[in-house]
Design a protein around this motif. Structure first.
Motif, PDB file in Angstrom:
ATOM      1  N   ILE A  45     -36.837 117.963 -24.074  1.00 45.15           N
ATOM      2  CA  ILE A  45     -36.494 117.273 -25.313  1.00 45.15           C
ATOM      3  C   ILE A  45     -35.615 118.208 -26.137  1.00 45.15           C
ATOM      4  O   ILE A  45     -35.848 119.409 -26.191  1.00 45.15           O
ATOM      5  N   GLY A  46     -34.597 117.672 -26.734  1.00 42.37           N
ATOM      6  CA  GLY A  46     -33.674 118.485 -27.523  1.00 42.37           C
ATOM      7  C   GLY A  46     -32.418 117.705 -27.832  1.00 42.37           C
ATOM      8  O   GLY A  46     -32.166 116.631 -27.268  1.00 42.37           O
ATOM      9  N   GLY A  47     -31.603 118.251 -28.724  1.00 36.45           N
ATOM     10  CA  GLY A  47     -30.414 117.548 -29.187  1.00 36.45           C
ATOM     11  C   GLY A  47     -29.405 117.271 -28.092  1.00 36.45           C
ATOM     12  O   GLY A  47     -28.820 116.188 -28.034  1.00 36.45           O
ATOM     13  N   THR A  48     -29.178 118.240 -27.204  1.00 33.20           N
ATOM     14  CA  THR A  48     -28.206 118.036 -26.128  1.00 33.20           C
ATOM     15  C   THR A  48     -28.666 116.940 -25.187  1.00 33.20           C
ATOM     16  O   THR A  48     -27.861 116.110 -24.729  1.00 33.20           O
ATOM     17  N   ILE A  49     -29.953 116.911 -24.879  1.00 32.40           N
ATOM     18  CA  ILE A  49     -30.473 115.859 -24.003  1.00 32.40           C
ATOM     19  C   ILE A  49     -30.337 114.502 -24.680  1.00 32.40           C
ATOM     20  O   ILE A  49     -29.878 113.526 -24.060  1.00 32.40           O
ATOM     21  N   ARG A  50     -30.705 114.416 -25.953  1.00 27.69           N
ATOM     22  CA  ARG A  50     -30.623 113.133 -26.664  1.00 27.69           C
ATOM     23  C   ARG A  50     -29.200 112.601 -26.704  1.00 27.69           C
ATOM     24  O   ARG A  50     -28.950 111.432 -26.393  1.00 27.69           O
ATOM     25  N   THR A  51     -28.260 113.461 -27.063  1.00 25.98           N
ATOM     26  CA  THR A  51     -26.889 112.960 -27.196  1.00 25.98           C
ATOM     27  C   THR A  51     -26.266 112.654 -25.832  1.00 25.98           C
ATOM     28  O   THR A  51     -25.466 111.727 -25.700  1.00 25.98           O
ATOM     29  N   THR A  52     -26.647 113.398 -24.777  1.00 31.57           N
ATOM     30  CA  THR A  52     -26.153 113.094 -23.432  1.00 31.57           C
ATOM     31  C   THR A  52     -26.694 111.752 -22.956  1.00 31.57           C
ATOM     32  O   THR A  52     -25.956 110.935 -22.397  1.00 31.57           O
ATOM     33  N   PHE A  53     -27.976 111.507 -23.167  1.00 33.33           N
ATOM     34  CA  PHE A  53     -28.560 110.221 -22.786  1.00 33.33           C
ATOM     35  C   PHE A  53     -27.905 109.081 -23.560  1.00 33.33           C
ATOM     36  O   PHE A  53     -27.609 108.019 -23.000  1.00 33.33           O
ATOM     37  N   ASN A  54     -27.678 109.280 -24.867  1.00 39.95           N
ATOM     38  CA  ASN A  54     -27.041 108.238 -25.685  1.00 39.95           C
ATOM     39  C   ASN A  54     -25.656 107.896 -25.148  1.00 39.95           C
ATOM     40  O   ASN A  54     -25.301 106.716 -24.995  1.00 39.95           O
ATOM     41  N   LEU A  55     -24.866 108.942 -24.871  1.00 42.17           N
ATOM     42  CA  LEU A  55     -23.498 108.721 -24.398  1.00 42.17           C
ATOM     43  C   LEU A  55     -23.490 108.106 -23.006  1.00 42.17           C
ATOM     44  O   LEU A  55     -22.743 107.155 -22.731  1.00 42.17           O
ATOM     45  N   ALA A  56     -24.329 108.626 -22.114  1.00 43.90           N
ATOM     46  CA  ALA A  56     -24.375 108.100 -20.749  1.00 43.90           C
ATOM     47  C   ALA A  56     -24.797 106.631 -20.737  1.00 43.90           C
ATOM     48  O   ALA A  56     -24.239 105.806 -20.005  1.00 43.90           O
TER      49      ALA A  56
END
Length: 419
Positions: free
Chosen positions: A13-24
């Motif tokens: 869990i973390g910001g990079t994971i959240r934003t990567t999932f959102n974009l993907a």
């Protein structure tokens, strides 16, 4: 378009994971998208990912599984490609070097996107020819050590683009790394609209969220709230998150007699319902590479009082319109800005509505369009370069008599045009 993201560990869990999932998730509505996680330590991701985005891993660290590879001797030997100066170096190894290299040599994607400097170095050095190489920067150039900057200066010229999350960091890359031929673009992180009603500004709660780390300077926020309580003892502060500073913050809260006013809530996922219970959000960081929590709070209808720290807050908050910016490390200034909003119901609610409207520019659909435009431009440029190369080679071959007929030469050029 086939787009592949390479990420450190998609199961955390973390910001990079959240934003990567959102974009993907958003790109997958129109493209073939996968996320490749170097490491895997649990069976399912903490964050939700739609089935149409493929998720796979390169090294399995699940101890209870027969596929566990943490005891592999190669995983106990230090990495040689992943930079030693990168913060995650201790989690990389000869085994991860090998697996990443094999993945990049055989990747079938049109575009591969790295999500941290060490992985960007792998992508720059090892991706097979013909694939666009994109390196994302989710921190900032200024926070990297001199040793890491030297590694990036040597490797990044092989990338097609570097994408930062703020214009300020993009300017730093252009000014300090000097990467001729590499496109440097600022594209913010994305935050989806919450599936709950926004805050109505009536709750007497200030909300903060993030790692309990020194850089977040929650000590400043707690001291500021001590000043708030002197004037408005009916208001309270909730801080969500976990980290190494928890014990020190608990001690400070007790020393200031705030145990009935400041609450360390621990981590929460999803966080949107907690934002929506509040009326004001607070960010006290000494440094923010972007400010995901600022956007998340704004998307829930909260005005944000944030320190004017490098690099993100000033590019997100319109001071006095949808939030307030205050000097870094100044509890009195933060307390004053919080009290402005606490004491003025109309202003607080007006700024909350403005925050809700302004934060729509970070919607994943809007951010995905910017990535699509970047990828499209770079692919077109790549095709143009191939065609020019084919024309140059064909002209040379004609002059040397390598082609038996003119038709054969034309066919060679057409093949390059469609490649």
């Amino acid at each position: 378009m086939h787009i592949s993201f390479l990420i450190h560990n998609a199961y955390g869990i973390g910001g990079t994971i959240r934003t990567t999932f959102n974009l993907a998730r958003t790109l997958s509505e129109r493209h073939d998208v996968e996320i490749v996680s170097v490491l895997r330590h649990r069976d399912t991701p903490v964050l939700d990912l739609v089935p149409r985005v493929r998720l796979r891993h390169l090294v399995d660290l699940r101890e209870e599984r027969p596929t566990y590879e943490g005891a592999d001797p190669a995983h106990r030997r230090a990495a040689k490609v992943f930079p030693a100066a990168e913060g995650r170096f201790g989690q990389y190894s000869e085994l991860t070097d090998r697996r990443i290299a094999r993945h990049l040599r055989h990747i079938e994607a049109d575009v591969v996107v790295g999500t941290r400097p060490g992985l960007n170095v792998h992508i720059a050095r090892q991706t097979r020819r013909g694939v666009l190489r994109i390196g994302q920067e989710h921190l900032t150039l200024d926070t990297h050590s001199r040793a890491l900057k030297l590694v990036l200066r040597r490797a990044y010229p092989r990338l097609d683009a570097v994408v930062t999350v703020t214009e300020a960091d993009a300017a730093a890359y252009r000014r300090r790394l000097r990467l001729p031929g590499v496109r440097i673009e600022a594209v913010p992180n994305s935050v989806p609209a919450p599936a709950i009603a926004p805050a109505d500004g009536s709750g007497k709660w200030v909300v903060a969220a993030g790692r309990l780390a020194r850089a977040k300077r929650y000590d400043v926020l707690v001291r500021a709230f001590a000043e708030v309580v002197e004037r408005r003892p009916d208001w309270r502060l909730r801080i969500y998150g976990s980290g190494v500073e928890k014990a020190a913050l608990r001690t400070l809260i007790d020393e200031l007699g705030l145990y009935n006013h400041v609450f360390l809530m621990g981590p929460a996922s999803p966080l949107e319902p907690e934002w929506a219970k509040g009326s004001v959000a607070a960010v006290s960081s000494g440094l923010e590479s972007f400010g995901m929590t600022i956007v998340e709070a704004m998307r829930c209808g909260l005005p944000v009082v944030a320190t004017d720290c490098p690099h993100g807050p000033r590019e997100i908050i319109d001071d006095g319109v949808d939030g307030r910016l205050v000097p870094v490390g100044d509890p009195t200034a933060m307390a004053g800005a919080l009290l402005e909003l606490i004491n003025d119901d109309a202003a607080r609610q007006r700024m909350g509505r403005a925050a809700l409207t302004a934060a729509a520019r970070f919607d994943p659909a809007r951010v995905a369009v910017r990535y699509e435009a970047l990828f499209g431009d770079l692919l077109a440029q790549q095709r143009g370069n191939r065609l020019r190369g084919a024309l140059h080679r064909t002209r040379g071959a004609l002059l040397s008599g390598a082609y038996a007929t003119k038709d054969a030469a034309v066919a060679a050029v057409r093949g390059a045009r469609t490649a």
